[in-house]
Motif scaffolding. Structure first.
Motif, PDB file in Angstrom:
ATOM      1  N   UNK A  71      11.615   1.835  -2.587  1.00 48.56           N
ATOM      2  CA  UNK A  71      11.931   1.513  -3.988  1.00 48.56           C
ATOM      3  C   UNK A  71      11.381   0.134  -4.358  1.00 48.56           C
ATOM      4  N   UNK A  72      11.532  -0.840  -3.449  1.00 50.33           N
ATOM      5  CA  UNK A  72      11.047  -2.196  -3.728  1.00 50.33           C
ATOM      6  C   UNK A  72       9.525  -2.234  -3.860  1.00 50.33           C
ATOM      7  N   UNK A  73       8.829  -1.452  -3.039  1.00 50.27           N
ATOM      8  CA  UNK A  73       7.365  -1.401  -3.150  1.00 50.27           C
ATOM      9  C   UNK A  73       6.956  -0.855  -4.512  1.00 50.27           C
ATOM     10  N   UNK A  74       7.664   0.162  -4.985  1.00 53.99           N
ATOM     11  CA  UNK A  74       7.347   0.738  -6.291  1.00 53.99           C
ATOM     12  C   UNK A  74       7.604  -0.247  -7.423  1.00 53.99           C
ATOM     13  N   UNK A  75       8.661  -1.050  -7.285  1.00 50.24           N
ATOM     14  CA  UNK A  75       9.034  -1.998  -8.348  1.00 50.24           C
ATOM     15  C   UNK A  75       8.158  -3.244  -8.319  1.00 50.24           C
ATOM     16  N   UNK A  76       7.971  -3.809  -7.105  1.00 51.16           N
ATOM     17  CA  UNK A  76       7.302  -5.111  -6.987  1.00 51.16           C
ATOM     18  C   UNK A  76       5.886  -5.037  -6.413  1.00 51.16           C
ATOM     19  N   UNK A  77       5.502  -3.898  -5.848  1.00 51.04           N
ATOM     20  CA  UNK A  77       4.198  -3.796  -5.215  1.00 51.04           C
ATOM     21  C   UNK A  77       4.064  -4.692  -4.000  1.00 51.04           C
ATOM     22  N   UNK A  78       5.176  -4.899  -3.306  1.00 49.11           N
ATOM     23  CA  UNK A  78       5.246  -5.858  -2.194  1.00 49.11           C
ATOM     24  C   UNK A  78       6.052  -5.214  -1.071  1.00 49.11           C
ATOM     25  N   UNK A  79       5.546  -5.278   0.162  1.00 49.76           N
ATOM     26  CA  UNK A  79       6.210  -4.638   1.295  1.00 49.76           C
ATOM     27  C   UNK A  79       7.170  -5.616   1.981  1.00 49.76           C
ATOM     28  N   UNK A  90       0.839  -1.201   0.000  1.00 53.32           N
ATOM     29  CA  UNK A  90       0.000   0.000   0.000  1.00 53.32           C
ATOM     30  C   UNK A  90       0.871   1.246   0.000  1.00 53.32           C
ATOM     31  N   UNK A  91       0.368   2.308  -0.604  1.00 55.39           N
ATOM     32  CA  UNK A  91       1.117   3.565  -0.622  1.00 55.39           C
ATOM     33  C   UNK A  91       0.792   4.415   0.593  1.00 55.39           C
ATOM     34  N   UNK A  92      -0.214   4.033   1.351  1.00 54.24           N
ATOM     35  CA  UNK A  92      -0.524   4.701   2.609  1.00 54.24           C
ATOM     36  C   UNK A  92      -1.338   3.733   3.455  1.00 54.24           C
ATOM     37  N   UNK A  93      -1.684   4.151   4.654  1.00 55.64           N
ATOM     38  CA  UNK A  93      -2.490   3.308   5.516  1.00 55.64           C
ATOM     39  C   UNK A  93      -1.726   2.212   6.218  1.00 55.64           C
ATOM     40  N   UNK A  94      -0.378   2.307   6.264  1.00 56.90           N
ATOM     41  CA  UNK A  94       0.401   1.263   6.922  1.00 56.90           C
ATOM     42  C   UNK A  94       0.098   1.205   8.423  1.00 56.90           C
ATOM     43  N   UNK A 120       4.921  -1.946  16.910  1.00 60.38           N
ATOM     44  CA  UNK A 120       5.311  -2.309  15.541  1.00 60.38           C
ATOM     45  C   UNK A 120       5.733  -1.057  14.771  1.00 60.38           C
ATOM     46  N   UNK A 121       6.185  -0.027  15.512  1.00 62.36           N
ATOM     47  CA  UNK A 121       6.535   1.242  14.868  1.00 62.36           C
ATOM     48  C   UNK A 121       7.641   1.065  13.827  1.00 62.36           C
ATOM     49  N   UNK A 122       8.539   0.130  14.039  1.00 61.64           N
ATOM     50  CA  UNK A 122       9.626  -0.073  13.069  1.00 61.64           C
ATOM     51  C   UNK A 122       9.069  -0.537  11.726  1.00 61.64           C
ATOM     52  N   UNK A 123       8.079  -1.427  11.733  1.00 65.54           N
ATOM     53  CA  UNK A 123       7.433  -1.842  10.479  1.00 65.54           C
ATOM     54  C   UNK A 123       6.830  -0.631   9.774  1.00 65.54           C
ATOM     55  N   UNK A 124       6.129   0.198  10.541  1.00 64.12           N
ATOM     56  CA  UNK A 124       5.461   1.362   9.957  1.00 64.12           C
ATOM     57  C   UNK A 124       6.474   2.358   9.406  1.00 64.12           C
ATOM     58  N   UNK A 125       7.572   2.564  10.137  1.00 65.15           N
ATOM     59  CA  UNK A 125       8.614   3.496   9.683  1.00 65.15           C
ATOM     60  C   UNK A 125       9.263   3.007   8.404  1.00 65.15           C
ATOM     61  N   UNK A 126       9.617   1.724   8.356  1.00 68.47           N
ATOM     62  CA  UNK A 126      10.248   1.175   7.155  1.00 68.47           C
ATOM     63  C   UNK A 126       9.273   1.159   5.983  1.00 68.47           C
ATOM     64  N   UNK A 127       7.991   0.992   6.271  1.00 65.98           N
ATOM     65  CA  UNK A 127       6.985   0.917   5.206  1.00 65.98           C
ATOM     66  C   UNK A 127       6.647   2.279   4.622  1.00 65.98           C
ATOM     67  N   UNK A 128       6.419   3.257   5.489  1.00 66.89           N
ATOM     68  CA  UNK A 128       5.931   4.546   4.985  1.00 66.89           C
ATOM     69  C   UNK A 128       6.528   5.775   5.626  1.00 66.89           C
ATOM     70  N   UNK A 129       7.620   5.608   6.373  1.00 66.06           N
ATOM     71  CA  UNK A 129       8.314   6.713   7.029  1.00 66.06           C
ATOM     72  C   UNK A 129       7.406   7.532   7.930  1.00 66.06           C
ATOM     73  N   UNK A 130       6.539   6.841   8.666  1.00 63.55           N
ATOM     74  CA  UNK A 130       5.757   7.493   9.715  1.00 63.55           C
ATOM     75  C   UNK A 130       6.436   7.186  11.051  1.00 63.55           C
ATOM     76  N   UNK A 131       6.742   8.213  11.837  1.00 70.39           N
ATOM     77  CA  UNK A 131       7.495   8.064  13.076  1.00 70.39           C
ATOM     78  C   UNK A 131       6.523   8.133  14.247  1.00 70.39           C
ATOM     79  N   UNK A 132       6.391   7.018  14.991  1.00 70.61           N
ATOM     80  CA  UNK A 132       5.470   6.983  16.117  1.00 70.61           C
ATOM     81  C   UNK A 132       6.182   6.786  17.457  1.00 70.61           C
ATOM     82  N   UNK A 133       7.462   6.411  17.436  1.00 72.87           N
ATOM     83  CA  UNK A 133       8.189   6.250  18.692  1.00 72.87           C
ATOM     84  C   UNK A 133       8.822   7.582  19.105  1.00 72.87           C
TER      85      UNK A 133
END
Length: 450
Positions: A96-104, A43-47, A62-75
């Protein structure tokens, strides 16, 4: 001992390392597989919604997943000043990988980091028993497995939070300084710089422990201008500079975006948003302890939560043995602060482990290495039990202090004569097998039934 040569796996460590590596891979695979299709959505948002609605394990974030996925900082970056710097390159690659493969790939990136950290935490703890306490290979193996059988030592080895990384860094610090104490050597200013920078960078409270380690290792020579300047002040200044740079470059713009999104949500569904916050605040008021105040520091402190029950059910309870009821539930959402065990045997096991811990303290208290550990433990007791920081879910802090228990048992083994030592070794082996079956089985059951 060069600080970067300690990552080489020694010959006698290989079977233990291989076995624990397999365990960590299995549990991380179970975590990912529990919601595989959701966790890997490109997804491009809503992580935030994707992860927080599906990942719940005892209050770990799970803030690290969210940060790596969409650069949202919650910690809170002031408490973890280097964590964002650590995650940011992974975000760039994953973006970059999400843009190329559509996979997180975020869950895989964190799994690699978590497995790496847990793997080396095992090795450093084994070496502490073997090389610093001078125990036999079999006793060192049992005590290492004993530590990782604890409920909230095992859980951090599979969740996307910083605690197992902290355990690796703290156990590495103990190993390095313990070797120096044993050989009568000094911790150099540059070694202190590296250790303080990384331990405090992952969690600021870890930095206090690293500085205490330097004090116990060097004694009066800790207070030299070179050591204080390079080994203490310089890493602190570097971390402050990094955190402030991140704050103004990344956090301030993000806050503006989040404020805009929240404003739009309130305008679209004011009743729904209000109801959500009403239910959440009502739960927290009725289930969590009351903070000392609303200041920047006092809002994190709690004097109302009963300490005796905390010690029995959470600090020495849930930390070591997971509760059967409300298994791995989150105190902020769906778990009471205190849960009692369904079996009396859990309390018996807890009492035995605490007794062994106390006896180990009595036998090890004159050793400078163990005195350093007791000073670390005093920091955790002061922070969590006296001041009440994080006391309602104190068990998630287990990775920061529980290693003192098997180390105390190690000193107890060293101090006993032959026959009592054999009996204690058998008892530790039984406790270890029991805890692995009990905690490992419950954790696997929980993940397989999500």
């Amino acid at each position: 001992m060069h600080i970067f040569n300690i990552f080489k796996v020694k010959k006698e460590e290989r079977w233990l390392a291989l076995a624990m590596f397999a365990v960590f891979v299995m549990f991380n695979a179970l975590v990912i597989a529990s919601h595989y299709h959701v966790y890997t959505m490109g997804a491009h948002n809503g992580f935030w919604s994707l992860f927080t609605k599906n990942f719940r394990m005892s209050g770990y974030d799970n803030w690290s997943w969210i940060t790596i996925s969409g650069m949202r900082i919650h910690f809170v970056t002031t408490r973890h000043p280097l964590y964002l710097t650590f995650l940011y390159p992974l975000y760039l690659l994953n973006h970059w990988l999400i843009q190329v493969f559509g996979y997180n790939f975020a869950v895989y990136f964190m799994a690699v980091i978590i497995i790496f950290s847990a793997f080396y935490a095992v090795l450093f703890m084994y070496r502490i028993f073997r090389e610093i306490l001078g125990l036999k290979q079999s006793d060192s193996t049992i005590l290492t497995l004993f530590l990782f059988s604890f409920g909230h030592i095992l859980i951090p080895s599979m969740v996307p939070d910083h605690f197992i990384i902290s355990l690796m860094l703290l156990s590495m610090t103990l190993y390095i300084t313990g070797k120096k104490i044993r050989k009568g050597q000094m911790l150099t200013a540059w070694q202190s710089l590296v250790l303080t920078f990384f331990t405090a960078g992952m969690a600021t409270s870890n930095g206090v422990k690293t500085l205490l380690a330097g004090l116990f290792t060097n004694g009066r020579k800790f207070f030299t201008w070179k050591y204080i300047t390079i080994g203490v002040v310089l890493p602190v200044l570097l971390l402050v500079g990094i955190q402030q740079s991140q704050y103004y470059l990344l956090e301030v713009p993000q806050k503006a975006v989040i404020h805009k999104i929240e404003k739009i949500k309130r305008e679209k569904d004011p009743k729904g948003v209000a109801e959500h916050y009403r239910k959440r605040n009502a739960w927290q008021r009725s289930h969590l302890g009351q903070p000392v105040g609303q200041g920047a520091i006092t809002r994190w402190l709690d004097v109302s939560t009963p300490r005796t029950t905390t010690l029995v059910e959470n600090f020495f309870g849930e930390s070591i043995q997971l509760h059967q009821r409300y298994l791995l539930k989150d105190v902020s959402w769906n778990r009471p602060v205190f849960v009692s065990y369904s079996w009396i045997v859990n309390y018996v096991v807890e009492a035995v482990i605490v007794l062994l811990f106390i006896l180990g303290i009595l036998l090890g208290r004159r050793r400078r290495f163990f005195q350093m550990l007791l000073a670390w433990f005093a920091c955790d007791v002061t922070l969590h039990l006296i001041l009440g920081f994080g006391i309602t879910e104190v068990y998630i802090m287990t990775a920061g202090w529980a290693f003192i228990i098997p180390i105390a048992c190690g000193y107890l083994l060293k101090g006993l004569s032959h026959k009592p030592r054999r009996l204690l070794r058998g008892l530790l082996l039984v406790l270890t097998i029991y805890l692995w079956i009990y905690n490992g089985g419950q954790t696997a059951y929980y993940l397989l039934n999500l």
